[in-house]
Design a protein around this motif. Structure first.
Motif, short mmCIF file in Angstrom:
data_model
loop_
_atom_site.label_atom_id
_atom_site.label_comp_id
_atom_site.label_asym_id
_atom_site.label_seq_id
_atom_site.Cartn_x
_atom_site.Cartn_y
_atom_site.Cartn_z
N HIS A 167 -32.34 30.84 42.59
CA HIS A 167 -32.80 31.34 43.88
C HIS A 167 -34.27 31.74 43.82
N ASP A 168 -34.70 32.35 42.71
CA ASP A 168 -36.11 32.70 42.57
C ASP A 168 -36.97 31.45 42.55
N LEU A 169 -36.51 30.43 41.86
CA LEU A 169 -37.29 29.19 41.81
C LEU A 169 -37.37 28.52 43.17
N VAL A 170 -36.28 28.57 43.93
CA VAL A 170 -36.30 28.04 45.30
C VAL A 170 -37.31 28.79 46.14
N HIS A 171 -37.29 30.12 46.02
CA HIS A 171 -38.23 30.93 46.80
C HIS A 171 -39.67 30.59 46.44
N LEU A 172 -39.96 30.42 45.16
CA LEU A 172 -41.32 30.06 44.75
C LEU A 172 -41.69 28.67 45.27
N ALA A 173 -40.75 27.75 45.20
CA ALA A 173 -41.01 26.38 45.67
C ALA A 173 -41.33 26.35 47.15
N LEU A 174 -40.76 27.29 47.92
CA LEU A 174 -41.00 27.34 49.37
C LEU A 174 -42.21 28.20 49.72
N LEU A 175 -42.36 29.32 49.02
CA LEU A 175 -43.41 30.28 49.38
C LEU A 175 -44.81 29.78 49.05
N LEU A 176 -44.97 29.09 47.91
CA LEU A 176 -46.31 28.66 47.52
C LEU A 176 -46.94 27.69 48.52
N PRO A 177 -46.22 26.67 49.02
CA PRO A 177 -46.82 25.81 50.05
C PRO A 177 -47.11 26.57 51.34
N LEU A 178 -46.23 27.50 51.71
CA LEU A 178 -46.48 28.30 52.91
C LEU A 178 -47.74 29.13 52.74
N LEU A 179 -47.89 29.72 51.59
CA LEU A 179 -49.09 30.48 51.29
C LEU A 179 -50.31 29.56 51.29
N GLY A 180 -50.14 28.32 50.80
CA GLY A 180 -51.22 27.36 50.80
C GLY A 180 -51.65 26.94 52.19
N TRP A 196 -46.55 24.39 40.37
CA TRP A 196 -45.66 24.34 41.53
C TRP A 196 -44.82 23.06 41.51
N THR A 197 -45.42 21.93 41.17
CA THR A 197 -44.68 20.68 41.14
C THR A 197 -43.56 20.73 40.10
#
Length: 547
Positions: A167-180, A196-197
């Motif tokens: 779940h943490d990895l999913v959150h990072l995978a989603l949050l980083l592009p949003l932050l970008g 990120w990739t």
């Protein structure tokens, strides 16, 4: 030990000279001295690498059976250790402690940007869509700060667990592009093309099969090497060899440095030796992924790993400007985990979702970045160390740079930062060496012909490289001219209000793969585009850095 090397000229007198003489003197000084970095600074970078590795050990200690120095050989290649290395590296970078930190990136007081900017409302940002509601604008909002803090918090939570939670990895995978989307600077600072990739691969691979992420992670790792090699298939890289050799702390013998140039001090074009070394480096960078992907263990894998160690040892020992030292450590560690521990795993074992992600981020985006460099940041295009980068130079007339004080930022004017440490002549000498760094790359030779078109009188302006401007204004810089081109100029002008002629910028794009020219633009901060055009790279090869 704490003072930079003094150039063989009076810095204050040098500052008053016309461009051709100024450029000749500083480039000849770089050829023999490099940036002139004090030895103590290199020791600080060594300490920083040690702290980075120690941080990984610390977080591995939260996992049962990991983290002990006495039995590191038993656990360092476990999948949890690799996953934590990826998340920790991303956090280390996005906080501002990795690439783009310290004096070798023109960052002195304070030595980092990163979180000092990304956690501070009102600082300047570069959103994907500047005019978009909520996520646009020139200045960082509490939403931007909150998203950044959330990314840091989730990364820390993943690191202190027994193993990074899906779940943490999913959150990072989603949050980083949003932050970008809100600020692409931060996505680049997080090394989105790598960390990120790889996190995305971890998510898409799932955990139904143990270590199912390995083939996808292998593909991304190999792509980083491959495209870095492809980016050097041009005439730019031989000049990089000379610039790096002149700056390395391990090649301080003047006779060796002279060998990198055709006829020092009259001709600072790359020598035959530098050209051969450049081609050899390109071949090495292309060979590493080919050998490691072809091998399935045994002697060939050992050969591939030896080539990998040679490659990254050379890069790290030269302590390149922008100092991606921790990233090189991660590449070596990942090489052993992926291609030694899991030598038998082939790319054909990727699941369909992982294969699609790899095809996009590891093939299509880098290919587009090489063919159309103005469209893709050089990090996402995996075009490292090639000397063929977009860049800009900003020229402030008189004391007009004082208007930058209207910006919310944590770093002062570059001379003011250095003034805390050194006297005025030393400050001028250090900043002047950045001019040499830019001119001595092949693409920098275009400046000699553009300066008369951009400025009425060169001596009236202060030359500041766009990298230093990005460091001051955005809080992060790493050789990517896309961070300090037109959109940053608009953001600065909107907040500072320069008058016509007070701030002029020359912006040069990278040479596209398979095309023979460089595209340039000249801007005035107030009135906009003054001129643009193309210059054949073949003409620059025949020129000296100063014209």
């Amino acid at each position: 030990m704490f003072r930079p090397a003094q150039p063989p000229y009076d810095p204050l007198e040098w500052a008053t000279k016309p461009f051709s003489e100024k450029g000749r003197l500083v480039c000849c000084a770089w050829a023999m001295q490099g940036y002139g970095t004090p030895l103590a600074v290199y020791l600080v970078y060594v300490l920083k690498i040690a702290l980075y590795v120690a941080g990984w050990f610390f977080f591995c200690g939260f996992t049962s059976g990991l983290g002990g120095l006495h039995d590191v050989s038993a656990w360092w290649l476990r999948p949890e250790a690799f996953q934590k290395a990826i998340v920790w590296s991303m956090l280390f970078e996005v906080a501002g402690f990795g690439c783009g930190s310290g004096p070798l990136t023109g960052r002195y007081v304070p030595p980092i940007g990163g979180l000092l900017y990304f956690l501070r409302p009102g600082t300047t940002k570069l959103p994907v869509w500047q005019s978009a509601p909520v996520v646009g604008g020139y200045r960082r909002t509490w939403l931007d700060v909150g998203l950044y803090a959330l990314v840091v918090g989730v990364a820390l939570r993943a690191l202190v667990r027994d193993a990074p939670d899906p779940h943490d990895l999913v959150h990072l995978a989603l949050l980083l592009p949003l932050l970008g989307i809100c600020d692409r600077t931060i996505f680049l600072a997080a090394r989105g093309e790598h960390y990120w990739t790889t996190i995305l691969v971890l998510v898409l691979a799932g955990d139904a099969v143990p270590e199912a992420f390995v083939p996808g992670a292998k593909a991304i790792h190999a792509a980083l090497w491959f495209w870095a090699g492809v980016s050097k298939l041009n005439h730019h890289f031989p000049s990089v060899v000379g610039v790096m050799t002149s700056n390395s702390p391990f090649t301080r013998i003047e006779a060796l440095r002279r060998l990198m140039y055709r006829d020092y001090p009259r001709d600072l074009g790359p020598s035959t030796l530098a050209t051969i070394a450049g081609h050899a480096g390109t071949l090495l960078e292309l060979a590493v992924p080919v050998v490691l992907l072809t091998a399935r263990g045994g002697t060939l894998t050992i050969v591939g790993l030896a080539l990998m160690l040679l490659l990254h040892s050379f890069i790290t020992s030269n302590v390149p400007m922008a100092v991606p030292l921790e990233w090189n450590v991660m590449m070596v560690y990942g090489g052993f985990f992926l291609f030694w521990k899991h030598a038998a795993v082939g790319l054909g074992e990727m699941t369909v979702p992982v294969a699609i992600a790899v095809a996009v981020m590891g093939v299509l985006v880098p290919l587009a970045g090489n063919l159309f460099p103005s469209r893709v940041p050089f990090l996402l295009a995996m075009r490292y160390y090639a000397g063929n980068w977009a860049y800009s130079v900003w020229f402030f007339r008189g004391t007009s740079h004082e208007k930058l004080a209207r910006l919310t930022k944590s770093s002062g004017w570059i001379h003011d930062q250095l003034g805390v440490l050194y006297d005025r002549p030393t400050c001028v000498a250090v900043v002047g060496k950045v001019i040499a760094f830019r001119l001595m790359h092949l693409h920098g030779r275009i400046l000699a012909r553009l300066l008369p078109r951009a400025l009425d009188r060169f001596e009236d302006y202060e030359w500041i490289d766009g990298e230093l401007v990005a460091g001051m204004v955005l809080g992060w810089n790493f050789g990517d001219g896309h961070l300090h081109r037109e959109d940053l100029l608009r953001a600065v002008q909107a907040q500072c209000g320069f008058e016509e002629g007070e701030l002029r910028c020359i912006m040069v794009e990278a040479q596209p793969l398979g095309r023979p020219t460089l595209h340039y633009r000249i801007h005035d901060a107030r009135t906009g585009l003054l001129e643009e055009g193309h210059v054949p790279v073949s003409e620059l090869r025949a020129a000296q850095p100063w014209g």
